[in-house]
Structure formats: C-alpha cells, structure tokens
Design an enzyme around this catalytic site. Structure first.
Site, PDB file in Angstrom:
ATOM      1  N   SER A 149     -40.173 117.325 -55.080  1.00  0.00           N
ATOM      2  CA  SER A 149     -38.875 117.055 -55.704  1.00  0.00           C
ATOM      3  C   SER A 149     -38.744 117.558 -57.134  1.00  0.00           C
ATOM      4  O   SER A 149     -37.631 117.706 -57.621  1.00  0.00           O
ATOM      5  CB  SER A 149     -38.591 115.557 -55.662  1.00  0.00           C
ATOM      6  OG  SER A 149     -39.546 114.867 -56.434  1.00  0.00           O
ATOM      7  N   LYS A 166     -30.580 111.165 -47.815  1.00  0.00           N
ATOM      8  CA  LYS A 166     -30.370 112.396 -48.592  1.00  0.00           C
ATOM      9  C   LYS A 166     -29.427 113.325 -47.810  1.00  0.00           C
ATOM     10  O   LYS A 166     -28.229 113.077 -47.806  1.00  0.00           O
ATOM     11  CB  LYS A 166     -31.713 113.029 -48.941  1.00  0.00           C
ATOM     12  CG  LYS A 166     -32.491 112.138 -49.934  1.00  0.00           C
ATOM     13  CD  LYS A 166     -33.760 112.754 -50.466  1.00  0.00           C
ATOM     14  CE  LYS A 166     -34.358 111.891 -51.564  1.00  0.00           C
ATOM     15  NZ  LYS A 166     -35.607 111.207 -51.192  1.00  0.00           N
ATOM     16  N   HIS A 172     -36.782 115.831 -48.695  1.00  0.00           N
ATOM     17  CA  HIS A 172     -36.032 116.856 -49.433  1.00  0.00           C
ATOM     18  C   HIS A 172     -35.939 118.184 -48.677  1.00  0.00           C
ATOM     19  O   HIS A 172     -35.315 119.116 -49.155  1.00  0.00           O
ATOM     20  CB  HIS A 172     -36.690 117.136 -50.802  1.00  0.00           C
ATOM     21  CG  HIS A 172     -36.435 116.060 -51.816  1.00  0.00           C
ATOM     22  ND1 HIS A 172     -35.219 115.898 -52.439  1.00  0.00           N
ATOM     23  CD2 HIS A 172     -37.247 115.093 -52.305  1.00  0.00           C
ATOM     24  CE1 HIS A 172     -35.292 114.874 -53.288  1.00  0.00           C
ATOM     25  NE2 HIS A 172     -36.510 114.370 -53.219  1.00  0.00           N
TER      26      HIS A 172
HETATM   27  C1  LIG Z   1     -36.382 109.952 -51.362  1.00  0.00           C
HETATM   28  C2  LIG Z   1     -37.737 110.049 -50.817  1.00  0.00           C
HETATM   29  C3  LIG Z   1     -38.347 108.981 -50.138  1.00  0.00           C
HETATM   30  C4  LIG Z   1     -37.672 107.641 -50.027  1.00  0.00           C
HETATM   31  O1  LIG Z   1     -36.635 107.675 -49.107  1.00  0.00           O
HETATM   32  P1  LIG Z   1     -35.716 106.371 -48.962  1.00  0.00           P
HETATM   33  O2  LIG Z   1     -35.154 106.490 -47.589  1.00  0.00           O
HETATM   34  O3  LIG Z   1     -34.695 106.423 -50.047  1.00  0.00           O
HETATM   35  O4  LIG Z   1     -36.614 105.191 -49.106  1.00  0.00           O
HETATM   36  C5  LIG Z   1     -39.582 109.175 -49.581  1.00  0.00           C
HETATM   37  N1  LIG Z   1     -40.235 110.358 -49.702  1.00  0.00           N
HETATM   38  C6  LIG Z   1     -39.706 111.390 -50.371  1.00  0.00           C
HETATM   39  C7  LIG Z   1     -40.463 112.673 -50.480  1.00  0.00           C
HETATM   40  C8  LIG Z   1     -38.453 111.263 -50.971  1.00  0.00           C
HETATM   41  O5  LIG Z   1     -37.948 112.280 -51.658  1.00  0.00           O
END
Ligand SMILES: *Cc1c(COP(=O)(O)O)cnc(C)c1O
Length: 395
Positions: free
Chosen positions: A182, A241, A210
């Site tokens: 990220s 996301k 991501h």
């Molecule tokens: C955003 C994210 C998470 C968490 O996801 P949620 O569904 O918001 O708990 C886990 N792993 C990665 C790599 C993320 O970017």
C-alpha cells in the site's frame, strides 16, 4: 484507580502530538466519491480505496436498498448459529467465481480473515514466511499462531529463498504476501514466489486487498496478472476497497481449507454475519464486474494518464503497477505542508512519513479511481504543479 491511568494516557497523547504523529480525522459531509464536501467546501478525493468508483454507484445503492426490503437489516447472529441466509452463500459463490477458486468464506472484514487464517491451519511444527511490508492484520494473525516465523525483505526473492531453506525442517511452510503493497504501490512478484514455493514445497497465500479489481488484464488480481491460477493456495480480500467499499472480507481457495476455517476460525465463529444490505450490494458489484471490464479499463486509463503527466512535470514517482501513485518528497515536514496546501487548492491527499514509511522516505500517496474523470485528474495535476513550484520542488 482511573486517575492514575488517565494521567498516563494524557502523557502518551501529548507525546504523540509532540512527535507530530497525531492523526486528525477530517469529516466528510457528503457521500464517498470523486468530489466530496469537507468543511462546506468541495474538494477532489485522491486518497480513498475506491478504485473502481463503486462506493456510491447507483446500481450498488439500489441493490443494497432492495436487499434490506427482501432480507431485513441485521443478522443478530454469527454464521453458524442463525446468521447464514441464502444470499451469503450466493455471495461466497460469486467471489469464488471471480477468483476461480473452489470455495469462499465471508468475514466481517479482511482484518478478521487475516486474523483467523493461520491459527486453524498451522501449529508449532510449521513455518510462516512473511514479507516485511505485509499489512498489520497479517502480522496480527501470525502472532495468534504458534508456527515458526520468518520475515523476508519486501519482494526480495533471494531473501525469501534463504528463509525457505532455513524452514525446511518444518512440516508445512506457507509464504504470505500482500498482492499490492500500500505504500509504494508495487506488486508482489507472484510468479517467482510460486516458483520458489514449488522448489521448496511451500504453500502460497496472498492478500488481494489493494490488487483485486486493479491488477491483471481485466482487474482480477495477481493470478490474472501472473497467470498463477492453481498455484496460489489462499487468497484473502476485502469488500471495503475495490468491491464497493462498505465492509466485509473473505478468504477464498481450496475447499478443504475453507471447510476447516468454518469449523475453527475464531473471527468467523465468534463475530457477526455481514448484513443483508452489504451482501446485496456486493452481489451487484460482482454482477457489474462480470458484465464488462469498463470500470477497470477506465481505472487503468486514469492511472496511465496521471503518471505520464506527473512524470512529464518532473515529479519523482515510485514505479508502481497499481492504482497507488507515491509522489516522493522524502522530507516529512514537506509532505505535511504539501498535502495541506493541496487541500487549500481543493485536492484531498495524504502525506505519509515515518513511522508509516521509512525515515526520509516521506511522500504523498495518490490513489486513482475509475470514479475520477479527466477534469478531476487535470485539476489534481495542476494543483500538484502549482504547489510544487511554490515549495521549490519543481523548477
Ligand atoms: C485494507 C486492508 C486490509 C483490511 O481490510 P478490511 O476489510 O478493511 O479489514 C487487510 N489487508 C490489506 C493488505 C489491506 O490493504
């Protein structure tokens, strides 16, 4: 008793503030989309994970409303007691179809999917080999499990191979990586990771939070990008996301793994089932993505346009292959100043600096979306250039 703790907490909060690490929350007074309202002013949002622009998509909203009418508001239960509706199984099938996997298990969030994956599958005779830049939820999940831990430098295949060699005495080995990291927006080299997994008999797990909806020819994630279908054993992901941005997570992969998770995975067993509105909206998301590749194509176009223009303007940008574009400034204070000036110019982005990224690696992270139009991108690029000249980043 609290008096003493209160003093301690106040001191800690002061320390966080003095170190310049205090995180303020900005209030958005509109729906989540390209143009949002902050403090009564319209600004363009370039820091959401709304990669496909589905967070406020009319079809998604309609599907959420309709599902409330059909299946109600809350589940008031975990899945295995009385929290499973027909639509939860439908969504699990839709996710399996999207990722070409055998079965899927839903969680309240990907944080839970990652928190509940390791402990049911691995014990002290096993090894987890984890990329150093993996998400916090993977790190926490690994902590809950007794397996031996190895950590390799970000996407460093030599270091990974060394770890695999050291872990040969263990019963099972699993390599764990984010699909897209990220902070830099780089993609994990899944083909090479799978080759090493074959060579040293290891399983492979990837967190597609991501990368799903973003990388690969039609946005189907790392398996599509690297043609590693059948070689990656476990995929975790989020509905928060690319896939609508509300809430919910999942693990998808071999059916025996999913079956055991339904029996033993603690966040699944002891936390509520996701609400019908989110399930209905998510079903619509996967339907939209099945119809055609338009949203993903637009995202790719936007990323290419933004990167090209920013490089032309002379910015220092990490060579990303995702929808994350790290504009490097190196200096922490400068990144804060830059982001604050951009907000005045109507561009909402976030500066990242130590300890979120290494010291002297401060940057502004721009996240592109299919929800952005050319006019939004141009406004953002112009603002970057204007502020860049002002702060003497650009000539
Ligand atoms: C955003 C994210 C998470 C968490 O996801 P949620 O569904 O918001 O708990 C886990 N792993 C990665 C790599 C993320 O970017």
């Amino acid at each position: 008793m609290y008096g003493k703790m209160k003093e301690f907490l106040c001191n800690t909060i002061t320390e966080i503030k003095e170190a310049g690490l205090y995180k303020e929350e900005r209030l958005i007074e509109s729906a989540q989309q390209a143009a949002i309202t902050v403090k009564g002013k319209e600004v363009l949002n370039f820091c959401a994970n709304n990669y496909l622009g589905l967070s406020n998509h009319p079809r998604v909203i309609k599907a959420a409303k309709e599902m409330i009418d059909r299946r109600g508001y809350g589940m008031s239960s975990v899945r295995f007691i009385c929290g499973t509706q027909d639509i939860h199984k439908e969504l699990e099938s839709a996710i399996s179809a999207y990722f070409h996997t055998e079965d899927t298990i839903l969680y309240a969030a990907c944080f839970d999917a990652n928190g509940g994956i390791f402990e049911p599958l691995l014990g002290e005779e096993d090894a987890i080999i984890s990329d150093s830049l993996n998400h916090a939820s993977i790190i926490d999940g690994v902590r809950l499990c007794k397996a031996k831990r190895y950590r390799y430098a970000n996407a460093d295949m030599k270091d990974l191979e060394k770890c695999l060699q050291e872990a040969q005495a263990q019963r099972f080995r699993i390599i764990v990586t984010d699909g897209v990291f990220s902070m830099d927006g780089n993609v994990a080299p899944m083909d090479k990771i799978c080759d090493l997994a074959d060579k040293y008999s290891a399983l492979v797990m990837v967190d597609e939070c991501h990368s799903a909806g973003v990388v690969g020819k039609t946005g189907h994630g790392v398996n599509e990008q690297f043609n590693t279908y059948g070689r990656i054993d476990i995929v975790t992901g989020t509905l928060g996301k690319s896939f609508g941005g509300a809430i919910g997570g999942f693990t998808t992969g071999h059916k025996e793994i999913i079956e055991l998770l339904r029996q033993r995975s603690r966040p699944y067993l002891f936390s509520n089932s996701i609400p019908p509105a989110v399930v209905g909206a998510s079903l619509e998301v996967f339907k939209i993505l099945k119809e055609n590749d338009a949203l993903h194509e637009k995202l790719v176009e936007n990323v290419t346009y933004f990167r090209t223009k920013m490089l032309e303007a002379g910015f220092d940008i990490k060579p990303t292959q995702s929808a994350i574009c790290a504009v490097m400034l190196y200096n922490a204070k400068l990144s804060q100043q830059y982001a604050a000036r951009l907000l005045e110019e109507g561009i909402y982005v976030t500066g990242f600096y130590y300890p979120v990224v290494p010291k002297d690696q401060a940057r502004i992270r721009v996240q592109l979306s299919a929800g952005h139009d050319k006019i939004h991108l141009d406004k953002c690029i112009d603002a970057f250039i204007k502020v860049g000249k002002e702060l003497a980043i650009l000539k």
